[in-house]
Design an enzyme around this catalytic site. Structure first.
Site, PDB file in Angstrom:
ATOM      1  N   ASP A 142       0.875  -1.184   0.000  1.00 54.43           N
ATOM      2  CA  ASP A 142       0.000   0.000   0.000  1.00 54.43           C
ATOM      3  C   ASP A 142       0.904   1.224   0.000  1.00 54.43           C
ATOM      4  O   ASP A 142       2.125   1.114   0.176  1.00 54.43           O
ATOM      5  CB  ASP A 142      -0.883  -0.002   1.268  1.00 54.43           C
ATOM      6  CG  ASP A 142      -1.764   1.235   1.379  1.00 54.43           C
ATOM      7  OD1 ASP A 142      -2.386   1.628   0.372  1.00 54.43           O
ATOM      8  OD2 ASP A 142      -1.828   1.847   2.461  1.00 54.43           O
ATOM      9  N   SER A 143       0.293   2.399  -0.142  1.00 60.20           N
ATOM     10  CA  SER A 143       1.082   3.628  -0.080  1.00 60.20           C
ATOM     11  C   SER A 143       1.558   3.911   1.355  1.00 60.20           C
ATOM     12  O   SER A 143       2.469   4.706   1.541  1.00 60.20           O
ATOM     13  CB  SER A 143       0.239   4.791  -0.580  1.00 60.20           C
ATOM     14  OG  SER A 143      -0.928   4.908   0.204  1.00 60.20           O
ATOM     15  N   TYR A 148      -0.780   8.357  -2.772  1.00 59.40           N
ATOM     16  CA  TYR A 148      -0.928   7.879  -4.144  1.00 59.40           C
ATOM     17  C   TYR A 148      -2.171   8.511  -4.791  1.00 59.40           C
ATOM     18  O   TYR A 148      -2.248   8.636  -6.003  1.00 59.40           O
ATOM     19  CB  TYR A 148      -1.127   6.352  -4.166  1.00 59.40           C
ATOM     20  CG  TYR A 148       0.129   5.522  -4.069  1.00 59.40           C
ATOM     21  CD1 TYR A 148       1.358   6.065  -3.673  1.00 59.40           C
ATOM     22  CD2 TYR A 148       0.099   4.164  -4.396  1.00 59.40           C
ATOM     23  CE1 TYR A 148       2.489   5.274  -3.591  1.00 59.40           C
ATOM     24  CE2 TYR A 148       1.234   3.381  -4.328  1.00 59.40           C
ATOM     25  CZ  TYR A 148       2.428   3.924  -3.922  1.00 59.40           C
ATOM     26  OH  TYR A 148       3.544   3.135  -3.854  1.00 59.40           O
ATOM     27  N   GLY A 149      -3.125   8.862  -3.935  1.00 60.57           N
ATOM     28  CA  GLY A 149      -4.463   9.253  -4.415  1.00 60.57           C
ATOM     29  C   GLY A 149      -4.495  10.440  -5.346  1.00 60.57           C
ATOM     30  O   GLY A 149      -5.428  10.606  -6.125  1.00 60.57           O
ATOM     31  N   CYS A 177      -4.313  -1.434  -1.913  1.00 61.37           N
ATOM     32  CA  CYS A 177      -4.498  -0.001  -2.104  1.00 61.37           C
ATOM     33  C   CYS A 177      -5.469   0.141  -3.266  1.00 61.37           C
ATOM     34  O   CYS A 177      -5.233  -0.433  -4.341  1.00 61.37           O
ATOM     35  CB  CYS A 177      -3.150   0.637  -2.446  1.00 61.37           C
ATOM     36  SG  CYS A 177      -3.272   2.364  -2.945  1.00 61.37           S
ATOM     37  N   ASN A 178      -6.547   0.864  -3.042  1.00 57.95           N
ATOM     38  CA  ASN A 178      -7.549   1.020  -4.103  1.00 57.95           C
ATOM     39  C   ASN A 178      -6.986   1.796  -5.286  1.00 57.95           C
ATOM     40  O   ASN A 178      -7.251   1.469  -6.435  1.00 57.95           O
ATOM     41  CB  ASN A 178      -8.779   1.745  -3.561  1.00 57.95           C
ATOM     42  CG  ASN A 178      -9.596   0.881  -2.632  1.00 57.95           C
ATOM     43  OD1 ASN A 178     -10.574   0.281  -3.033  1.00 57.95           O
ATOM     44  ND2 ASN A 178      -9.192   0.791  -1.373  1.00 57.95           N
ATOM     45  N   THR A 179      -6.204   2.849  -4.990  1.00 57.66           N
ATOM     46  CA  THR A 179      -5.678   3.686  -6.065  1.00 57.66           C
ATOM     47  C   THR A 179      -4.750   2.864  -6.963  1.00 57.66           C
ATOM     48  O   THR A 179      -4.858   2.899  -8.189  1.00 57.66           O
ATOM     49  CB  THR A 179      -4.919   4.894  -5.465  1.00 57.66           C
ATOM     50  OG1 THR A 179      -5.716   5.465  -4.439  1.00 57.66           O
ATOM     51  CG2 THR A 179      -4.617   5.928  -6.513  1.00 57.66           C
ATOM     52  N   GLU A 212      -3.494   9.399   8.692  1.00 57.58           N
ATOM     53  CA  GLU A 212      -2.042   9.305   8.900  1.00 57.58           C
ATOM     54  C   GLU A 212      -1.606  10.137  10.115  1.00 57.58           C
ATOM     55  O   GLU A 212      -0.631   9.818  10.779  1.00 57.58           O
ATOM     56  CB  GLU A 212      -1.284   9.770   7.645  1.00 57.58           C
ATOM     57  CG  GLU A 212      -1.512   8.888   6.421  1.00 57.58           C
ATOM     58  CD  GLU A 212      -0.587   7.668   6.329  1.00 57.58           C
ATOM     59  OE1 GLU A 212       0.525   7.713   6.865  1.00 57.58           O
ATOM     60  OE2 GLU A 212      -1.015   6.673   5.707  1.00 57.58           O
ATOM     61  N   CYS A 266     -11.078   3.077   0.004  1.00 62.55           N
ATOM     62  CA  CYS A 266      -9.687   3.441   0.257  1.00 62.55           C
ATOM     63  C   CYS A 266      -9.311   2.698   1.530  1.00 62.55           C
ATOM     64  O   CYS A 266     -10.100   2.671   2.490  1.00 62.55           O
ATOM     65  CB  CYS A 266      -9.558   4.949   0.447  1.00 62.55           C
ATOM     66  SG  CYS A 266      -7.919   5.455   1.027  1.00 62.55           S
ATOM     67  N   THR A 267      -8.143   2.094   1.523  1.00 63.65           N
ATOM     68  CA  THR A 267      -7.800   1.216   2.649  1.00 63.65           C
ATOM     69  C   THR A 267      -7.598   1.965   3.967  1.00 63.65           C
ATOM     70  O   THR A 267      -7.551   1.348   5.027  1.00 63.65           O
ATOM     71  CB  THR A 267      -6.549   0.376   2.322  1.00 63.65           C
ATOM     72  OG1 THR A 267      -5.522   1.256   1.851  1.00 63.65           O
ATOM     73  CG2 THR A 267      -6.856  -0.644   1.260  1.00 63.65           C
ATOM     74  N   HIS A 268      -7.496   3.286   3.894  1.00 70.47           N
ATOM     75  CA  HIS A 268      -7.402   4.061   5.140  1.00 70.47           C
ATOM     76  C   HIS A 268      -8.775   4.241   5.807  1.00 70.47           C
ATOM     77  O   HIS A 268      -8.858   4.479   7.008  1.00 70.47           O
ATOM     78  CB  HIS A 268      -6.851   5.459   4.863  1.00 70.47           C
ATOM     79  CG  HIS A 268      -5.367   5.510   4.635  1.00 70.47           C
ATOM     80  ND1 HIS A 268      -4.758   4.942   3.552  1.00 70.47           N
ATOM     81  CD2 HIS A 268      -4.380   6.085   5.366  1.00 70.47           C
ATOM     82  CE1 HIS A 268      -3.454   5.162   3.614  1.00 70.47           C
ATOM     83  NE2 HIS A 268      -3.197   5.850   4.707  1.00 70.47           N
TER      84      HIS A 268
HETATM   85  N1  DGL Z   1      -4.689   3.671   0.809  1.00 66.40           N
HETATM   86  C1  DGL Z   1      -4.778   4.137  -0.528  1.00 66.40           C
HETATM   87  C2  DGL Z   1      -6.039   3.634  -1.229  1.00 66.40           C
HETATM   88  O1  DGL Z   1      -6.622   2.654  -0.828  1.00 66.40           O
HETATM   89  C3  DGL Z   1      -4.681   5.608  -0.742  1.00 66.40           C
HETATM   90  C4  DGL Z   1      -3.884   6.424   0.155  1.00 66.40           C
HETATM   91  C5  DGL Z   1      -3.074   7.427  -0.615  1.00 66.40           C
HETATM   92  O2  DGL Z   1      -3.631   8.381  -1.203  1.00 66.40           O
HETATM   93  O3  DGL Z   1      -1.883   7.210  -0.664  1.00 66.40           O
HETATM   94  O4  DGL Z   1      -6.443   4.196  -2.225  1.00 66.40           O
END
Ligand code: DGL
Length: 272
Positions: free
Chosen positions: A11-12, A43-44, A74-76, A153, A185-187
């Site tokens: 993931d990011s 990453y988003g 990570c979804n992105t 974060e 988004c995994t967060h």
């Molecule tokens: N956790 C990432 C996701 O699922 C995105 C977090 C990021 O923007 O880095 O998309």
């Protein structure tokens, strides 16, 4: 292929630990190598080409750890890079989007589904595309929530600032009468209680991590790749790597995976 090799997860940053947590719950016998790209987060808000380049480097690193399969937690990165890297890899690679989409399509009663995610994930339109393929007559409403990742974060999981921002982001979706909301988004599962309170009990919240872990379990079984529990473990069962500042990651990881994160090592991912 060594069936006793670990699963690679990336993931990011810390978000993918919510996926690692589900994998540990569903398939506790498997070993894991986790990589969080903390130096290059978020990453988003980055382009498709950049995310594909990052994902390729991480996959090359994970392959030096002899992983037998990779989960893009990570979804992105799943939205932008899964198709490309899967075609290039000689081991199975899965993402989180199909699993989340499938759960949401099964869960909805009124066929109105909301998806929240990063600008990249929502802008790619991938959730809408995948869900409409599964059930053409559903309506999908996407909303990007760019401030959620930095709030998580920063550890502001229960804070009035987070409440205020979440309420602004989610008000658009409340007006759409959705009955299902994908935490794309995994967060975001870490903000679940705030999102639950604002959306109300009538909306089913879908965390793609759960279904992704099940998909991985099935994949390992069907390809005869599950770890043989009789073979003794050599070294740490779970290993964690990051591209920047290991301490902050370790603190966070300890909250998500209590007792599992003994050490986090920093690597120079650009070298791969
Ligand atoms: N956790 C990432 C996701 O699922 C995105 C977090 C990021 O923007 O880095 O998309």
């Amino acid at each position: 292929m060594d069936r006793n090799a670990p699963i690679g997860i990336f993931d990011s940053g810390v978000g993918g630990l919510t996926v690692a947590r589900e994998i540990i719950r569903q398939i506790p016998e498997e070993r894991i190598v986790y990589f969080g790209d903390t130096a290059r987060l978020p990453y988003g808000s980055k382009s498709r080409d950049t995310i594909i380049r990052y994902s390729r480097q991480i996959i090359r690193f994970l392959q030096t750890m002899n992983v037998k399969a990779i989960v893009i937690a990570c979804n992105t990165a799943s939205a932008y890079a899964l198709e490309t890297v899967r075609a290039e890899a000689d081991i199975p690679v899965i993402g989180v989007i199909n699993a989340g989409a499938r759960t949401a399509v099964h869960a909805t009663g009124n066929k109105r589904i909301g998806v929240i995610g990063t600008e990249g994930t929502i802008g790619s339109g991938i959730y809408t595309e995948v869900m409409k393929k599964m059930k053409p007559d559903i309506e999908v409403f996407g909303k990007s929530c760019p401030l959620f990742v930095p709030l998580v974060e920063e550890g502001l999981l229960h804070d009035s600032v987070t409440d205020e921002i979440a309420s602004r982001y989610l008000s658009m979706l409340k007006g759409k009468y959705i009955d299902t909301l994908v935490l794309g988004c995994t967060h975001y599962p870490l903000l679940r209680s705030t999102i639950r309170r604002l959306m109300g009990e009538g909306v089913t919240l879908v965390n793609p991590a759960y279904e992704t872990a099940l998909e991985l379990r099935e994949l390992l079984k069907s390809q005869d790749m599950s770890r043989d529990e009789h073979v003794p473990l050599q070294g740490e069962k779970y290993q964690f790597f990051v591209s920047d500042l290991a301490e902050k990651f370790t603190d966070f990881a300890a909250a998500i995976l209590p007792g599992q994160v003994k050490e986090t090592r920093q690597i120079s991912v650009e070298d791969y």
